[in-house]
Design a protein around this motif. Structure first.
Motif: not given
Length: 265
Positions: A44-69
């Motif tokens: 499969t082309n699924l991202p690994s858990p560590i890839d998702v965690v890294i992306r989560c920190f990136e989105l949280a770092g620029n504030g995008q994740l919190f705006v969407d939530i």
């Protein structure tokens, strides 16, 4: 029940809760392990858990994740609270008065078989593309789940309790307040939990069609660029938020129905 028996019961309750928490942790670890295994062994082309965690920190770092939530949570809470606040009194009205049941129930059943997602295009055309159509379809999803659950709760109240209260001279208002409402509360809270799930499913679909922010909107944007980690971050965020809200309703259920004897397997 003696003090010793109460202490033993309290110990068993705490042990049962600890066992439940332990099983939940084990289940979480196994799920992450299976996900990791699938990403590295499978095709499969699924991202690994560590890839998702890294992306989560990136989105949280620029504030995008919190705006969407915040955007999604705001829509869900407004639509859900509006839906249940109207559904509960209408459900009681339908269950308590035969005339109201005959007039309202056919319309409830009619709209209940129409998926709220099917209303989204009509809502956007008639209400525009701002917040109103999104909140409306969430309201509709939460309302239909809660009104049916409330209605079923009222009609399923044991008539023995009502007749006993009448024999003791209780008025209709006292019976409704002291017998019908407590007995139907478990049904109402089940309707709330179902309504929450429907609200989250509906808001994501609404944001996929017309939105400038929100977790569903973020998934749509990520799809255009084949950004699977961002899609997974949004999915995980929705799951966590939905789980937290469901647990809060579950806690309310435990408190409001503590008088009810509940069996466990």
């Amino acid at each position: 029940m003696t003090k010793t028996d109460k202490n033993k019961r309290s110990i068993f309750v705490r042990m049962d809760k600890l066992a439940t928490i332990g099983l939940g942790i084990i289940s979480f670890i196994l799920g992450i392990g299976l996900w990791w295994f699938a990403t590295y062994v499978g095709s499969t082309n699924l991202p690994s858990p560590i890839d998702v965690v890294i992306r989560c920190f990136e989105l949280a770092g620029n504030g995008q994740l919190f705006v969407d939530i915040f955007a999604s949570m705001r829509r869900v809470l407004i639509g859900f609270l509006l839906g249940v606040s109207i559904a509960v009194p209408i459900g009681f009205l339908m269950g308590w008065y035969r005339l109201a049941r005959g007039l309202i129930e056919p319309w409830i059943q009619f709209f209940r078989v129409i998926p709220p997602l099917a209303i989204i295009p009509l809502a956007i055309v008639t209400m525009g593309i701002d917040e109103t159509p999104k909140i409306f379809v969430i309201f509709l999803a939460a309302f239909l789940s809660s009104v049916v659950a409330t209605f079923q709760g009222v009609v399923n109240v044991d008539r023995t309790y009502i007749n006993a209260a009448r024999v003791l001279g209780a008025s209709d208002w006292v019976i409704f307040r002291s017998v019908v409402v407590p007995a139907s509360t478990p049904f109402i809270l089940v309707g709330f939990r179902i309504g929450l799930g429907s609200a989250w499913a509906t808001v994501v679909a609404a944001e996929l069609i017309a939105a400038q922010s929100g977790l569903g909107f973020r998934m749509q944007q990520a799809q255009l660029y084949y950004d699977l980690p961002t899609i997974f971050v949004s999915l995980v965020a929705i799951g966590i938020l939905g789980l937290i809200m469901d647990r809060l309703v579950g806690r309310a259920d435990e408190y409001l129905t503590r008088w009810q004897e509940k069996g466990t397997a």
